[in-house]
Design a protein around this motif. Structure first.
Motif, PDB file in Angstrom:
ATOM      1  N   ALA A  52       4.752 -14.772  -7.135  1.00  0.00           N
ATOM      2  CA  ALA A  52       4.609 -13.855  -5.999  1.00  0.00           C
ATOM      3  C   ALA A  52       5.932 -13.712  -5.251  1.00  0.00           C
ATOM      4  N   TRP A  56       7.902 -10.166  -4.833  1.00  0.00           N
ATOM      5  CA  TRP A  56       8.251  -9.677  -3.502  1.00  0.00           C
ATOM      6  C   TRP A  56       9.757  -9.425  -3.383  1.00  0.00           C
ATOM      7  N   GLU A  59      10.772  -6.306  -5.522  1.00  0.00           N
ATOM      8  CA  GLU A  59      10.417  -5.036  -4.889  1.00  0.00           C
ATOM      9  C   GLU A  59      11.415  -4.663  -3.793  1.00  0.00           C
ATOM     10  N   GLU A  67       4.646  -3.146   1.546  1.00  0.00           N
ATOM     11  CA  GLU A  67       3.194  -2.959   1.565  1.00  0.00           C
ATOM     12  C   GLU A  67       2.655  -2.926   2.994  1.00  0.00           C
ATOM     13  N   PRO A 137      -0.368 -10.297  -2.223  1.00  0.00           N
ATOM     14  CA  PRO A 137       0.467 -10.342  -1.014  1.00  0.00           C
ATOM     15  C   PRO A 137      -0.251 -10.897   0.215  1.00  0.00           C
ATOM     16  N   ALA A 143       5.339 -12.276   3.168  1.00  0.00           N
ATOM     17  CA  ALA A 143       4.960 -10.869   3.319  1.00  0.00           C
ATOM     18  C   ALA A 143       4.495 -10.554   4.733  1.00  0.00           C
ATOM     19  N   VAL A 212      -3.292  -1.620  -1.737  1.00  0.00           N
ATOM     20  CA  VAL A 212      -2.049  -2.017  -1.077  1.00  0.00           C
ATOM     21  C   VAL A 212      -2.303  -2.295   0.398  1.00  0.00           C
ATOM     22  N   HIS A 217      -2.892  -6.150  -3.547  1.00  0.00           N
ATOM     23  CA  HIS A 217      -1.974  -5.876  -4.650  1.00  0.00           C
ATOM     24  C   HIS A 217      -0.615  -5.418  -4.125  1.00  0.00           C
ATOM     25  N   TYR A 218       0.392  -5.658  -4.971  1.00  0.00           N
ATOM     26  CA  TYR A 218       1.745  -5.161  -4.731  1.00  0.00           C
ATOM     27  C   TYR A 218       1.884  -3.764  -5.346  1.00  0.00           C
ATOM     28  N   TRP A 219       2.922  -3.053  -4.914  1.00  0.00           N
ATOM     29  CA  TRP A 219       3.225  -1.781  -5.570  1.00  0.00           C
ATOM     30  C   TRP A 219       3.479  -2.001  -7.063  1.00  0.00           C
ATOM     31  N   ASP A 221       2.141  -4.052  -9.079  1.00  0.00           N
ATOM     32  CA  ASP A 221       0.889  -4.164  -9.835  1.00  0.00           C
ATOM     33  C   ASP A 221       0.404  -2.789 -10.278  1.00  0.00           C
TER      34      ASP A 221
END
Length: 270
Positions: A52, A56, A59, A67, A137, A143, A212, A217-219, A221
């Protein structure tokens, strides 16, 4: 000149419809494999949080939006965030099952195609869950996001992720919520002829904002599942798809025929 119109609603091709009992057993078996596969990937807590952190950081390095920007929109209204949580919890499975049932009854050929796409996508996703466990997240302290399901409800997950026996909370990548929503939308667009059929894309668009915004979820994903789905669609094409001859660029070229070869000779009298 002939007036063009939308094709009439087609009758289902019953010869393409597989036996109902076999399909029910197959779908039940696939669902069981899905649940067992997600649980088999459970327990990799340290690795999931380490991954994770990597996701992060990646991204942010490539400039993807945070997010938290989407979640901030939801948190302006308690009703809005509760609606998003309900959508996440209640729409995923019923929408997909309803989609398959309608295809089975009305578009059997499309049903077989869509079922194969869903099977391939879900199998690839489960393999990735095993190879790359990922904490969502909402669990990542860096985050700074709110676990909206736990705070506002409703929630489909247990309070203790590491011991949750109902679901694997460390299977964020890829997002099957979005993947299945895309299959539903694209499948209905392919199987229908309504001029409004592109509106089915609102389902995956809304699903993306929900997964999101609720910090499930992350972008990334969503990007990964879209890539997997593109491969599945390329490999498993809809068999025997007819050419839409009502489109100008697909219209057949007229070929003139003559009653006698004499007409083909230069200077022949007509």
């Amino acid at each position: 000149m002939h007036a063009r119109s939308e094709p009439a609603e087609r009758e289902p091709d019953t010869t393409a419809r597989p036996p109902l009992v076999r399909e029910l057993l197959l779908i039940a078996g696939l669902f069981l494999v899905y649940k067992l596969g997600r649980q088999a990937a459970n327990g990799h807590v340290e690795e999931a949080f380490r991954n994770a952190g990597h996701v992060w950081s990646f991204e942010r390095a490539v400039g993807l939006p945070g997010e938290g920007a989407v979640q901030g929109l939801l948190l302006h209204s308690r009703t809005l965030v509760e609606t998003a949580n309900t959508y996440y919890a209640a729409v995923h499975f019923p929408a997909t099952l309803g989609f398959l049932l309608w295809l089975y009854l009305r578009r059997p050929r499309h049903y077989v195609w869509a079922r194969r796409i869903l099977t391939a996508l879900t199998g690839a996703a489960l393999a990735l869950h095993l190879l790359f466990p990922l904490a969502p997240p909402r669990m990542l302290r860096a985050a700074g996001l709110v676990d909206t399901a736990q705070v506002y409800g409703p929630s489909v997950y247990g309070d203790t992720p590491a011991t949750d026996s109902m679901a694997n909370q460390f299977a964020a990548m890829p997002s099957l919520h979005l993947g299945w929503a895309l299959v539903v939308a694209i499948g209905l667009i392919a199987a229908t002829r309504s001029r409004w059929r592109l509106l089915w894309l609102l389902h995956p668009a809304l699903t993306l904002l929900v997964i999101v915004g609720t910090a499930n979820h992350y972008w990334l994903d969503a990007i990964v599942v879209s890539a997997l789905l593109a491969v599945a669609f390329a490999a498993l094409r809809l068999p025997g798809a007819p050419v839409r001859t009502h489109l100008p660029w697909a219209a057949p070229i007229p070929v003139q025929t003559y009653a006698s070869p004499a007409y083909a000779r230069p200077g022949a009298r007509r």
